[in-house]
Scaffold this active site. Structure first.
Site, PDB file in Angstrom:
ATOM      1  N   LYS A   1     -11.501  14.995   5.444  1.00 57.58           N
ATOM      2  CA  LYS A   1     -12.658  14.478   4.699  1.00 57.58           C
ATOM      3  C   LYS A   1     -13.382  13.409   5.502  1.00 57.58           C
ATOM      4  O   LYS A   1     -12.757  12.638   6.228  1.00 57.58           O
ATOM      5  CB  LYS A   1     -12.189  13.904   3.372  1.00 57.58           C
ATOM      6  CG  LYS A   1     -13.337  13.702   2.404  1.00 57.58           C
ATOM      7  CD  LYS A   1     -13.088  12.556   1.459  1.00 57.58           C
ATOM      8  CE  LYS A   1     -13.332  11.241   2.171  1.00 57.58           C
ATOM      9  NZ  LYS A   1     -13.338  10.092   1.255  1.00 57.58           N
TER      10      LYS A   1
ATOM     11  N   ARG B   1       0.854  -1.204   0.000  1.00 59.93           N
ATOM     12  CA  ARG B   1       0.000   0.000   0.000  1.00 59.93           C
ATOM     13  C   ARG B   1       0.888   1.251   0.000  1.00 59.93           C
ATOM     14  O   ARG B   1       0.622   2.227  -0.696  1.00 59.93           O
ATOM     15  CB  ARG B   1      -0.953  -0.014   1.205  1.00 59.93           C
ATOM     16  CG  ARG B   1      -1.995  -1.130   1.122  1.00 59.93           C
ATOM     17  CD  ARG B   1      -3.075  -0.995   2.178  1.00 59.93           C
ATOM     18  NE  ARG B   1      -2.605  -1.203   3.545  1.00 59.93           N
ATOM     19  CZ  ARG B   1      -2.530  -2.376   4.152  1.00 59.93           C
ATOM     20  NH1 ARG B   1      -2.899  -3.479   3.529  1.00 59.93           N
ATOM     21  NH2 ARG B   1      -2.090  -2.483   5.411  1.00 59.93           N
TER      22      ARG B   1
ATOM     23  N   GLU C   1     -18.608  14.469   2.727  1.00 59.49           N
ATOM     24  CA  GLU C   1     -18.871  13.685   1.510  1.00 59.49           C
ATOM     25  C   GLU C   1     -20.067  12.747   1.736  1.00 59.49           C
ATOM     26  O   GLU C   1     -19.894  11.596   2.123  1.00 59.49           O
ATOM     27  CB  GLU C   1     -17.634  12.844   1.155  1.00 59.49           C
ATOM     28  CG  GLU C   1     -17.817  11.993  -0.097  1.00 59.49           C
ATOM     29  CD  GLU C   1     -16.719  10.923  -0.263  1.00 59.49           C
ATOM     30  OE1 GLU C   1     -15.967  10.668   0.702  1.00 59.49           O
ATOM     31  OE2 GLU C   1     -16.649  10.332  -1.343  1.00 59.49           O
TER      32      GLU C   1
ATOM     33  N   LYS D   1     -18.234  17.430  -1.176  1.00 61.82           N
ATOM     34  CA  LYS D   1     -17.900  16.336  -2.107  1.00 61.82           C
ATOM     35  C   LYS D   1     -19.154  15.494  -2.269  1.00 61.82           C
ATOM     36  O   LYS D   1     -19.692  14.975  -1.289  1.00 61.82           O
ATOM     37  CB  LYS D   1     -16.750  15.499  -1.546  1.00 61.82           C
ATOM     38  CG  LYS D   1     -16.410  14.276  -2.400  1.00 61.82           C
ATOM     39  CD  LYS D   1     -15.030  13.716  -2.071  1.00 61.82           C
ATOM     40  CE  LYS D   1     -14.773  12.415  -2.782  1.00 61.82           C
ATOM     41  NZ  LYS D   1     -13.394  11.934  -2.669  1.00 61.82           N
TER      42      LYS D   1
HETATM   43  C1  5MM Z   1     -16.689   7.392  -2.664  1.00 61.10           C
HETATM   44  O1  5MM Z   1     -15.357   7.208  -2.344  1.00 61.10           O
HETATM   45  C2  5MM Z   1     -14.534   8.357  -2.397  1.00 61.10           C
HETATM   46  C3  5MM Z   1     -14.215   8.766  -3.809  1.00 61.10           C
HETATM   47  O2  5MM Z   1     -13.715   7.649  -4.497  1.00 61.10           O
HETATM   48  P1  5MM Z   1     -14.322   7.274  -5.919  1.00 61.10           P
HETATM   49  O3  5MM Z   1     -13.963   8.436  -6.818  1.00 61.10           O
HETATM   50  O4  5MM Z   1     -13.625   6.002  -6.291  1.00 61.10           O
HETATM   51  O5  5MM Z   1     -15.793   7.109  -5.723  1.00 61.10           O
HETATM   52  C4  5MM Z   1     -13.245   8.047  -1.650  1.00 61.10           C
HETATM   53  O6  5MM Z   1     -12.577   9.226  -1.292  1.00 61.10           O
HETATM   54  C5  5MM Z   1     -13.558   7.226  -0.444  1.00 61.10           C
HETATM   55  O7  5MM Z   1     -14.166   8.044   0.506  1.00 61.10           O
HETATM   56  C6  5MM Z   1     -12.262   6.647   0.049  1.00 61.10           C
HETATM   57  O8  5MM Z   1     -11.755   5.772  -0.916  1.00 61.10           O
HETATM   58  C7  5MM Z   1     -12.440   5.912   1.355  1.00 61.10           C
HETATM   59  O9  5MM Z   1     -13.387   4.918   1.205  1.00 61.10           O
HETATM   60  P2  5MM Z   1     -13.463   3.733   2.276  1.00 61.10           P
HETATM   61  O10 5MM Z   1     -14.573   2.871   1.740  1.00 61.10           O
HETATM   62  O11 5MM Z   1     -12.154   3.049   2.190  1.00 61.10           O
HETATM   63  O12 5MM Z   1     -13.751   4.355   3.582  1.00 61.10           O
END
Ligand code: 5MM
Length: 336
Positions: free
Chosen positions: A134, A44, A175, A217
């Site tokens: 965020k 990662r 978001e 967002k």
């Molecule tokens: C919706 O997910 C966010 C934007 O990603 P996409 O453009 O792929 O939709 C993304 O920032 C999301 O919040 C993060 O990947 C964290 O997600 P998890 O599920 O790991 O909490």
């Protein structure tokens, strides 16, 4: 202009967008498994290092959202991710929610966790150099859901997150994501997006946050993935703009879209149409995860020899989305 507004201006300057490199470990593991990469702390780190060391990234990306694990890691050169990004003129941000849990005992609806101990964690992130935060909430459309209670509880939690973040000097990015899963129509997605955003802004008002010190967002308004409904990019753009006009106050300086699992080129085309069509009071932009880093991850496959080509793929998507922000994207540019 206050400090938060200046930070927002820097992140979104000259057509730049936000790279959401903040997938949690379970999400990252799912993404890695799909392309045959073993998910370890080291792989990662390597992938995130590949992203943030992409040559010229700062031309199109003004902010990168990091995950807690990443902000504590170092690049091969010994710098932290925040130090490296800041050195390139890209602002480091941090995801501060701690994922979701069932809402009210239901497996179908979710509430986001992370308010416990948030003030302490925010204090740490200040020291680590983050400039914005965020928090993601998940709203699912299905039989009898989302309930008003779930929308409201997530709105209240998002508002607490914004308040706590701004109190520590961070630009906050709430978001609320109405996810694409399901067989609902685009009309239903529009209705639920409006309800979700109206509830959010009501809660933000009650909390007394600085609306000029946040970036919203949100999802594009789309039909459910399993609906089979065919809609044009123009219909998506119109429905998305209508939903925003119906729910987002004019004081909010900027709105960025998540990609939500849309195919990368399609997400860019739709972003372009939204930005082109919009005569709106907010700056519009992007904060994609999959639609930016997905192609790079597929190429990389965990192999050092693929790094250059993977970085070129990320830079290309960043450039295409930056053009889309200005309404200047054309599909022919994909082959350049
Ligand atoms: C919706 O997910 C966010 C934007 O990603 P996409 O453009 O792929 O939709 C993304 O920032 C999301 O919040 C993060 O990947 C964290 O997600 P998890 O599920 O790991 O909490």
């Amino acid at each position: 202009m206050n400090e938060l507004q200046e930070t927002i201006k820097k992140i979104l300057a000259s057509g730049k967008g936000i790279l959401a490199a903040d997938a949690s470990t379970p999400t990252m593991t799912k993404r890695f498994e799909k392309v045959g990469i073993a998910s370890t702390e080291e792989t990662r780190r390597q992938f995130r290092q590949l992203l943030v060391t992409t040559p010229d990234l700062e031309k199109y990306i003004g902010g990168v959202i990091l995950f807690d694990e990443t902000i504590r890691q170092k690049l091969d050169n010994g710098k932290t991710f925040s130090e490296h990004l800041a050195g390139r003129g890209i602002l480091p941000g941090i995801k501060v929610d701690e994922g979701t849990e069932p809402f009210g005992g239901s497996e179908n609806e979710k509430i986001t966790k992370g308010l416990d101990g948030l003030a302490g964690r925010l204090g740490e992130y200040v020291v680590m150099g983050a400039k914005f935060t965020k928090w993601r909430a998940v709203i699912t459309i299905g039989k009898g859901i989302p309930t008003l209670e779930c929308i409201q509880a997530n709105a209240d939690t998002l508002a607490e997150f914004v308040f706590a973040s701004q109190a520590k000097g961070f630009v906050a990015i709430p978001e609320p994501e109405v996810v694409m899963d399901g067989n609902h129509t685009i009309k239903k997605c529009e209705e639920i997006t409006i309800e979700t955003l109206q509830a959010l802004f009501k809660s933000l008002k009650t909390q007394g946050v600085d609306l000029e010190g946040l970036i919203l967002k949100t999802n594009m308004v789309l039909p459910g993935k399993e609906s089979g409904q065919k809609v044009s990019v123009q219909e998506i753009a119109q429905a998305t703009i209508r939903a925003l006009r119906n729910s987002v106050p004019t004081e909010v300086p900027a709105i960025v879209f998540l990609s939500g699992g849309q195919e990368a080129v399609l997400a860019t085309e739709r972003l372009n149409e939204i930005c082109k069509a919009a005569d709106v009071p907010w700056e519009l932009g992007f904060s994609f995860e999959r639609a930016l880093e997905g192609p790079a991850m597929e190429i990389w496959k965990g192999k050092a020899e693929n790094t250059d080509v993977a970085q070129a793929a990320l830079l290309h998507r960043a450039k295409m989305n930056s053009l889309a922000r200005k309404g200047e994207y054309k599909k022919e540019l994909e082959n350049e």
